[in-house]
Design an enzyme around this catalytic site. Sequence first.
Site, PDB file in Angstrom:
ATOM      1  N   ASN A  44      -8.883   6.648   1.661  1.00  0.00           N
ATOM      2  CA  ASN A  44      -9.696   7.447   2.575  1.00  0.00           C
ATOM      3  C   ASN A  44      -8.817   8.464   3.281  1.00  0.00           C
ATOM      4  OD1 ASN A  44     -12.449   5.694   2.850  1.00  0.00           O
ATOM      5  ND2 ASN A  44     -10.677   4.371   2.601  1.00  0.00           N
ATOM      6  N   GLU A  89      -9.473   2.084  -3.437  1.00  0.00           N
ATOM      7  CA  GLU A  89      -9.760   3.481  -3.113  1.00  0.00           C
ATOM      8  C   GLU A  89      -8.950   3.880  -1.893  1.00  0.00           C
ATOM      9  OE1 GLU A  89     -13.765   3.696  -0.683  1.00  0.00           O
ATOM     10  OE2 GLU A  89     -14.023   2.361  -2.413  1.00  0.00           O
ATOM     11  N   SER A  95     -17.762   4.076   3.580  1.00  0.00           N
ATOM     12  CA  SER A  95     -18.495   3.128   4.420  1.00  0.00           C
ATOM     13  C   SER A  95     -19.281   2.110   3.614  1.00  0.00           C
ATOM     14  CB  SER A  95     -19.442   3.868   5.380  1.00  0.00           C
ATOM     15  OG  SER A  95     -18.702   4.623   6.310  1.00  0.00           O
ATOM     16  N   GLY A 142     -12.170   5.840   9.397  1.00  0.00           N
ATOM     17  CA  GLY A 142     -12.995   5.649  10.579  1.00  0.00           C
ATOM     18  C   GLY A 142     -12.144   5.326  11.797  1.00  0.00           C
ATOM     19  N   ARG A 178      -5.985   5.776   4.672  1.00  0.00           N
ATOM     20  CA  ARG A 178      -6.181   4.324   4.639  1.00  0.00           C
ATOM     21  C   ARG A 178      -6.490   3.921   3.206  1.00  0.00           C
ATOM     22  NH1 ARG A 178     -11.240   3.113   6.572  1.00  0.00           N
ATOM     23  NH2 ARG A 178     -11.829   2.357   4.505  1.00  0.00           N
ATOM     24  N   TYR A 238     -19.706  -1.880  10.675  1.00  0.00           N
ATOM     25  CA  TYR A 238     -19.898  -1.161  11.936  1.00  0.00           C
ATOM     26  C   TYR A 238     -20.723  -1.897  12.983  1.00  0.00           C
ATOM     27  CZ  TYR A 238     -17.869   2.544   9.200  1.00  0.00           C
ATOM     28  OH  TYR A 238     -17.013   3.281   8.421  1.00  0.00           O
ATOM     29  N   GLU A 291     -23.030   9.309   6.603  1.00  0.00           N
ATOM     30  CA  GLU A 291     -22.109   8.672   7.537  1.00  0.00           C
ATOM     31  C   GLU A 291     -21.985   9.441   8.852  1.00  0.00           C
ATOM     32  OE1 GLU A 291     -18.497   7.087   5.316  1.00  0.00           O
ATOM     33  OE2 GLU A 291     -19.410   8.339   3.783  1.00  0.00           O
ATOM     34  N   ASP A 307      -7.669   0.926   0.641  1.00  0.00           N
ATOM     35  CA  ASP A 307      -8.361  -0.354   0.532  1.00  0.00           C
ATOM     36  C   ASP A 307      -7.908  -1.034  -0.748  1.00  0.00           C
ATOM     37  OD1 ASP A 307      -9.715   0.383   2.833  1.00  0.00           O
ATOM     38  OD2 ASP A 307     -11.446   1.171   1.745  1.00  0.00           O
TER      39      ASP A 307
END
Length: 323
Positions: A288, A286, A163, A292, A271, A232, A27, A273
């Site tokens: 983070n 999950e 990602s 990003g 963050r 992305y 990443e 999800d």
Amino acid sequence: MTAASTVPSTPRGAPRVVVLAGGMSHERDVSLRSGRRVAESLRDAGVDVSVHDVDADLMPALSESRPDLVWPLLHGASGEDGSVRDVIELLGLRYLGTGPRASRVAWSKPIAKSLVARAGLATPDFVTLPQSLFRELGAGRVLEALLSRFGLPLVVKPSHGGSALGVTLVRDAAELPRAMVNAFSYGDTLLVEHAVEGRELAVSVVEDADGIRALPAVEIVTDGPYDYDARYNPGRTEYFSPARLSTAEADAVAAVAVSAHQTLGLRHLSRTDLILDSAGAPQFLEVNVAPGMTETSLFPQAAIAGGHDLPKLYRSLVLTALA
């Protein structure tokens, strides 16, 4: 390769921040883009900021410059598994974000899911399988047991990483072997979970002088799987920010994200999800610790939807970390 730049016009007494971006994970490109965007916002907020890659020059540079704060914007291994944060602590420097131990917990999807489930959050049923087990027991028998236990559809993903690299939604049993190979190309252990049908959401959490709070949820709608390309590269994915939720649904997903943040011992920002299933129940997927921050990333979208000015919000996070 090291990139460094400061703004001469930065007001005297402004905090000196080094943003870490790059690294050698899969990443890397996302991390570089995140680092550039955050650095631009911090400069706009009057912060003395430079950007540095994670390379052989990093430790001497940090030891010599002794910045007020380091902001790791590294995605993937080392950036999110706590190791770089360990090194920052060894150098006696302060940093923005979650500490190394909690980062390791969040980095491991199976451990994070187990802990939030113990805390009462719903998460899809799952199993974790190392590559060695397939060789020892026979891949065919393991796959048969998976299908018997979970049925279809399934989600196959590496047990670590972000990602959506190595993640496959399996709707046909014939797709399962290829999905396994794809996941194992990003790690030696994979996670297989029951695929929950529903609305895909991301809920960011910030922790600053105003306390811990969830930003508005972002709803993700794609013309296929929400994979690396969809995340992305603009065009494949439609985002609704804020998400199209009732007040009760918005409150429920916000509560899940804040609970996950606190349960896992995260700090400053994160963050989560999740899937809002057909019954309207949030299902944790999950979390983070280094979301990003690119032009298409979910954290900045959520912040803007919440009425935040990004430079001011990022500066607020910096000041909180320094405090």
